[in-house]
Design a protein around this motif. Structure first.
Motif, PDB file in Angstrom:
ATOM      1  N   LYS A 109      -6.167   3.108   4.711  1.00  0.00           N
ATOM      2  CA  LYS A 109      -5.007   3.964   4.500  1.00  0.00           C
ATOM      3  C   LYS A 109      -5.497   5.405   4.448  1.00  0.00           C
ATOM      4  O   LYS A 109      -5.958   5.885   3.406  1.00  0.00           O
ATOM      5  CB  LYS A 109      -4.317   3.583   3.183  1.00  0.00           C
ATOM      6  CG  LYS A 109      -2.913   4.108   3.048  1.00  0.00           C
ATOM      7  CD  LYS A 109      -1.972   3.285   3.892  1.00  0.00           C
ATOM      8  CE  LYS A 109      -0.540   3.766   3.740  1.00  0.00           C
ATOM      9  NZ  LYS A 109       0.339   3.180   4.742  1.00  0.00           N
ATOM     10  N   ASP A 130      -4.684  -1.950   1.217  1.00  0.00           N
ATOM     11  CA  ASP A 130      -4.972  -1.554   2.601  1.00  0.00           C
ATOM     12  C   ASP A 130      -6.128  -0.550   2.584  1.00  0.00           C
ATOM     13  O   ASP A 130      -5.906   0.648   2.412  1.00  0.00           O
ATOM     14  CB  ASP A 130      -3.739  -0.928   3.254  1.00  0.00           C
ATOM     15  CG  ASP A 130      -3.996  -0.548   4.714  1.00  0.00           C
ATOM     16  OD1 ASP A 130      -5.117  -0.776   5.213  1.00  0.00           O
ATOM     17  OD2 ASP A 130      -3.062  -0.011   5.355  1.00  0.00           O
ATOM     18  N   ALA A 135       0.826  -1.217   0.000  1.00  0.00           N
ATOM     19  CA  ALA A 135       0.000   0.000   0.000  1.00  0.00           C
ATOM     20  C   ALA A 135       0.854   1.258   0.000  1.00  0.00           C
ATOM     21  O   ALA A 135       0.556   2.231  -0.710  1.00  0.00           O
ATOM     22  CB  ALA A 135      -0.940  -0.016   1.214  1.00  0.00           C
ATOM     23  N   ASP A 136       1.935   1.245   0.795  1.00  0.00           N
ATOM     24  CA  ASP A 136       2.805   2.422   0.845  1.00  0.00           C
ATOM     25  C   ASP A 136       3.461   2.695  -0.502  1.00  0.00           C
ATOM     26  O   ASP A 136       3.611   3.848  -0.917  1.00  0.00           O
ATOM     27  CB  ASP A 136       3.881   2.247   1.914  1.00  0.00           C
ATOM     28  CG  ASP A 136       3.331   2.411   3.316  1.00  0.00           C
ATOM     29  OD1 ASP A 136       2.325   3.129   3.468  1.00  0.00           O
ATOM     30  OD2 ASP A 136       3.883   1.814   4.256  1.00  0.00           O
TER      31      ASP A 136
END
Length: 292
Positions: A168, A165, A134-135
């Motif tokens: 987020k 995610d 996700a990052d």
């Protein structure tokens, strides 16, 4: 320049040769972020070193999102190097990002050693990074968004980040912002509400939702969210400005007066200060006349 010197955003742009857009983008990617103290934003000497390194790597063709992942790996493995861009030599060999220390080189993303790097200095073995998480999708989305011509790709990358995610907050807020800029206020409000479900204490999400609610004709609900934004981040000038504006709409002139004054104090050089001073004077007149 000394180690304790402070540099404003304008100083940094002049010294390092950057634009405000680049500084904002690298802040959002958490490459180099300004420090904050009593409502003021500034950089120190180590930040200048870091910014010069980022600039050099980007000019050599290293994608900012890849640099972000490399720094995240370094911070995880080298716990003593909290500011690796300033504390270590980070460079590119034309293909990979490398870190040099004591004559040895490491490629942080793959964990491959270019030379005999002393593994005991790492604290633990470097793991090979898995596929995009996700990052990483978030960093890719920010890169597309910064380009200005790849909004569709940015939205797709945000969607991928949220698929990896769904909780987020940054991806939800940024999706909401893109919807807002496209004029889709209903969808924007939905994203901001989802962000608050995940992080009820997120000042930016409260501010954005309050601003959308004001534009869609719901000033009471807008005021509640803007009050939360100010409570959570008292030095947030835009939140004070929008809250003052909404309070005036609701006839709450005493409350509006407090927030006009807060905005002027926090951001005295803003081009909107002239308007804020006019509204402050008007609010004082209405308060003294007994208007509630």
């Amino acid at each position: 320049m000394g180690a304790t010197d402070r540099f404003s955003t304008e100083d940094v742009q002049r010294i390092v040769g950057l634009t405000a857009k680049q500084l904002d983008y690298w802040d959002r990617l958490r490459l180099v972020s300004p420090r904050k103290e009593q409502g003021n934003r500034f950089y120190d000497f180590r930040d200048l070193i870091g910014l010069r390194t980022v600039k050099q790597l980007v000019e050599e063709g290293v994608p900012a999102s890849r640099l972000r992942r490399a720094l995240a790996a370094l911070r995880e493995k080298l716990s003593h190097a909290q500011v690796p861009l300033a504390e270590l030599r980070v460079f590119s060999d034309g293909k990979d990002i490398l870190v040099e220390r004591g004559g040895a080189r490491l490629e942080p993303l793959s964990g491959q050693f270019a030379l005999n790097f002393e593994t005991r200095e790492l604290g633990e073995k470097v793991r090979v990074m898995a596929g995009p998480d996700a990052d990483e999708w978030l960093a890719t989305a920010l890169e597309y968004e910064a380009d200005g011509k790849t909004r569709a790709e940015a939205i797709d990358a945000y969607d991928r980040a949220l698929s990896a995610d769904p909780r987020k907050p940054e991806a939800l807020i940024n999706c909401g912002t893109l919807c807002y800029e496209d004029g889709n206020l209903r969808k924007a409000a939905e994203y901001f509400r989802r962000a608050l479900e995940v992080d009820p204490e997120n000042a930016l999400a409260h501010f954005n939702l309050g601003s959308v609610l004001e534009e869609t004709g719901r000033p009471e609900a807008a005021r509640e969210h803007l009050r939360q934004a100010v409570r959570l981040q008292p030095d947030y000038p835009d939140a004070h400005y929008n809250l003052a504006f909404v309070c005036e709409k609701l006839g709450a002139y005493a409350e509006a007066q407090r927030h006009w004054q807060a905005f002027i104090t926090l951001d005295p050089l803003s081009p909107w200060c002239g308007y804020a001073r006019q509204r402050l004077a008007s609010s004082k007149m209405k308060k003294s006349a007994g208007t509630t």
